[in-house]
Scaffold this motif. Structure first.
Motif, mmCIF file in Angstrom:
data_model
loop_
_atom_site.group_PDB
_atom_site.id
_atom_site.type_symbol
_atom_site.label_atom_id
_atom_site.label_comp_id
_atom_site.label_asym_id
_atom_site.label_seq_id
_atom_site.Cartn_x
_atom_site.Cartn_y
_atom_site.Cartn_z
ATOM 1 N N ALA A 46 44.749 64.184 67.233
ATOM 2 C CA ALA A 46 45.848 64.450 66.643
ATOM 3 C C ALA A 46 45.548 64.602 65.083
ATOM 4 O O ALA A 46 45.144 65.527 64.147
ATOM 5 C CB ALA A 46 46.622 64.137 67.014
ATOM 6 N N GLY A 47 44.363 63.744 64.607
ATOM 7 C CA GLY A 47 44.167 63.146 63.172
ATOM 8 C C GLY A 47 42.721 63.881 63.311
ATOM 9 O O GLY A 47 43.037 64.641 61.886
ATOM 10 N N ALA A 48 42.197 63.688 63.403
ATOM 11 C CA ALA A 48 40.702 64.594 63.535
ATOM 12 C C ALA A 48 41.748 65.760 63.330
ATOM 13 O O ALA A 48 40.868 66.725 62.802
ATOM 14 C CB ALA A 48 40.082 64.656 64.617
ATOM 15 N N ALA A 49 42.040 66.975 63.680
ATOM 16 C CA ALA A 49 42.512 68.157 63.919
ATOM 17 C C ALA A 49 43.590 68.737 63.039
ATOM 18 O O ALA A 49 43.431 69.359 62.237
ATOM 19 C CB ALA A 49 43.750 68.396 65.019
ATOM 20 N N LEU A 50 44.434 67.361 61.800
ATOM 21 C CA LEU A 50 44.897 67.733 61.105
ATOM 22 C C LEU A 50 44.454 67.361 60.261
ATOM 23 O O LEU A 50 44.625 68.359 59.110
ATOM 24 C CB LEU A 50 46.097 67.379 61.490
ATOM 25 C CG LEU A 50 47.133 67.296 61.892
ATOM 26 C CD1 LEU A 50 48.913 65.381 62.720
ATOM 27 C CD2 LEU A 50 48.088 67.814 62.052
ATOM 28 N N PHE A 51 43.540 66.336 59.826
ATOM 29 C CA PHE A 51 43.025 66.141 58.619
ATOM 30 C C PHE A 51 41.123 67.269 58.223
ATOM 31 O O PHE A 51 40.142 66.772 58.777
ATOM 32 C CB PHE A 51 42.506 64.897 58.037
ATOM 33 C CG PHE A 51 43.672 64.157 58.286
ATOM 34 C CD1 PHE A 51 43.725 64.102 56.815
ATOM 35 C CD2 PHE A 51 43.970 63.253 58.096
ATOM 36 C CE1 PHE A 51 44.771 63.087 56.145
ATOM 37 C CE2 PHE A 51 45.411 62.697 58.597
ATOM 38 C CZ PHE A 51 45.601 62.568 57.224
ATOM 39 N N ARG A 52 41.243 68.459 58.657
ATOM 40 C CA ARG A 52 40.484 69.288 58.378
ATOM 41 C C ARG A 52 39.124 69.569 57.724
ATOM 42 O O ARG A 52 37.820 69.353 58.272
ATOM 43 C CB ARG A 52 40.434 71.191 59.100
ATOM 44 C CG ARG A 52 41.394 71.283 59.837
ATOM 45 C CD ARG A 52 41.839 72.224 60.617
ATOM 46 N NE ARG A 52 42.741 72.631 61.922
ATOM 47 C CZ ARG A 52 43.766 73.174 61.538
ATOM 48 N NH1 ARG A 52 43.576 74.207 60.200
ATOM 49 N NH2 ARG A 52 44.270 73.809 62.429
ATOM 50 N N THR A 53 40.112 69.495 56.657
ATOM 51 C CA THR A 53 38.713 68.729 55.456
ATOM 52 C C THR A 53 37.403 67.558 55.866
ATOM 53 O O THR A 53 36.412 67.856 55.335
ATOM 54 C CB THR A 53 39.380 68.592 54.664
ATOM 55 O OG1 THR A 53 40.279 66.830 53.922
ATOM 56 C CG2 THR A 53 40.275 69.541 54.041
ATOM 57 N N ASN A 54 38.648 66.346 56.691
ATOM 58 C CA ASN A 54 37.714 64.956 56.319
ATOM 59 C C ASN A 54 37.921 64.705 57.768
ATOM 60 O O ASN A 54 39.176 64.011 58.051
ATOM 61 C CB ASN A 54 37.948 64.281 55.766
ATOM 62 C CG ASN A 54 36.902 62.820 55.412
ATOM 63 O OD1 ASN A 54 36.287 63.006 56.976
ATOM 64 N ND2 ASN A 54 37.146 62.024 54.757
ATOM 65 N N PRO A 55 37.225 65.316 59.206
ATOM 66 C CA PRO A 55 38.147 64.877 60.914
ATOM 67 C C PRO A 55 37.412 63.423 60.775
ATOM 68 O O PRO A 55 38.109 62.591 61.760
ATOM 69 C CB PRO A 55 37.428 65.454 61.026
ATOM 70 C CG PRO A 55 36.069 66.423 60.631
ATOM 71 C CD PRO A 55 36.232 65.998 59.261
ATOM 72 N N LEU A 56 36.821 62.916 60.467
ATOM 73 C CA LEU A 56 36.230 61.891 60.763
ATOM 74 C C LEU A 56 37.510 60.593 60.249
ATOM 75 O O LEU A 56 37.766 59.766 60.789
ATOM 76 C CB LEU A 56 35.076 61.122 60.218
ATOM 77 C CG LEU A 56 34.620 59.317 60.275
ATOM 78 C CD1 LEU A 56 34.189 59.942 61.989
ATOM 79 C CD2 LEU A 56 33.098 59.344 59.455
ATOM 80 N N PHE A 57 37.880 60.852 58.864
ATOM 81 C CA PHE A 57 38.280 60.028 58.372
ATOM 82 C C PHE A 57 40.563 59.604 58.868
ATOM 83 O O PHE A 57 40.890 59.153 59.118
ATOM 84 C CB PHE A 57 39.388 60.260 56.706
ATOM 85 C CG PHE A 57 40.301 59.608 56.297
ATOM 86 C CD1 PHE A 57 40.406 58.223 56.006
ATOM 87 C CD2 PHE A 57 41.157 60.654 55.963
ATOM 88 C CE1 PHE A 57 41.176 57.833 55.623
ATOM 89 C CE2 PHE A 57 42.440 59.942 54.977
ATOM 90 C CZ PHE A 57 42.655 58.688 55.453
ATOM 91 N N GLY A 102 44.444 58.516 63.106
ATOM 92 C CA GLY A 102 44.928 58.662 64.193
ATOM 93 C C GLY A 102 45.223 57.575 64.898
ATOM 94 O O GLY A 102 45.749 57.136 66.055
ATOM 95 N N LEU A 103 43.765 57.087 64.978
ATOM 96 C CA LEU A 103 43.264 56.393 65.648
ATOM 97 C C LEU A 103 43.876 54.784 65.802
ATOM 98 O O LEU A 103 44.726 54.161 66.490
ATOM 99 C CB LEU A 103 42.014 55.602 65.701
ATOM 100 C CG LEU A 103 41.523 54.667 66.974
ATOM 101 C CD1 LEU A 103 41.302 55.695 68.704
ATOM 102 C CD2 LEU A 103 39.475 54.618 66.493
ATOM 103 N N LEU A 104 44.541 55.020 64.715
ATOM 104 C CA LEU A 104 45.279 53.523 64.293
ATOM 105 C C LEU A 104 46.581 54.178 64.094
ATOM 106 O O LEU A 104 47.167 53.229 64.596
ATOM 107 C CB LEU A 104 45.336 53.173 62.267
ATOM 108 C CG LEU A 104 44.005 52.175 62.146
ATOM 109 C CD1 LEU A 104 43.261 52.595 61.102
ATOM 110 C CD2 LEU A 104 43.481 51.117 62.635
#
Length: 111
Positions: free
Chosen positions: A13-24, A29-31
């Motif tokens: 979900a975090g990777a999908a929501l932060f499309r400009t920087n999916p790693l961040f 999202g992991l945290l």
């Protein structure tokens, strides 16, 4: 109980929501998923054993004994001659005790 699915869902979900920087986004999202997995956001009143003054490793006999002791102390019929405020407090506490006892019984039937 070790849960892992919050971390996985948070990662994607975090990777999908932060499309400009999916790693961040995946890291954030992991945290957040980890926080959900270890119950940081769980309300403390969800522990039915604490309402009866027990720990989760109490036996069935101890649960029954604590329930009977507390419900006899806080039963609204015992407060018939008391002030209205005391009766309301006793009713609320008896309701909490009954809910905790029912929750413990349902949890133990699932085992």
């Amino acid at each position: 109980m070790k849960r892992w699915y919050g971390k996985l869902l948070g990662f994607f979900a975090g990777a999908a929501l932060f499309r400009t920087n999916p790693l961040f986004g995946a890291l954030v999202g992991l945290l957040i998923g980890h926080a959900f997995d270890i119950d940081w956001f769980r309300l403390r009143r969800d522990n039915p054993y604490a309402a009866l003054g027990l720990t989760s490793d109490a036996s069935d006999a101890e649960v029954d004994q604590a329930y009977r002791r507390l419900i006899s102390q806080y039963h609204p019929d015992r407060m018939a001659g008391a002030a209205a405020e005391l009766r309301q407090q006793a009713e609320a506490r008896a309701r909490e005790i009954n809910q905790a006892y029912d929750r413990i019984k349902s949890l133990r039937q699932r085992r």
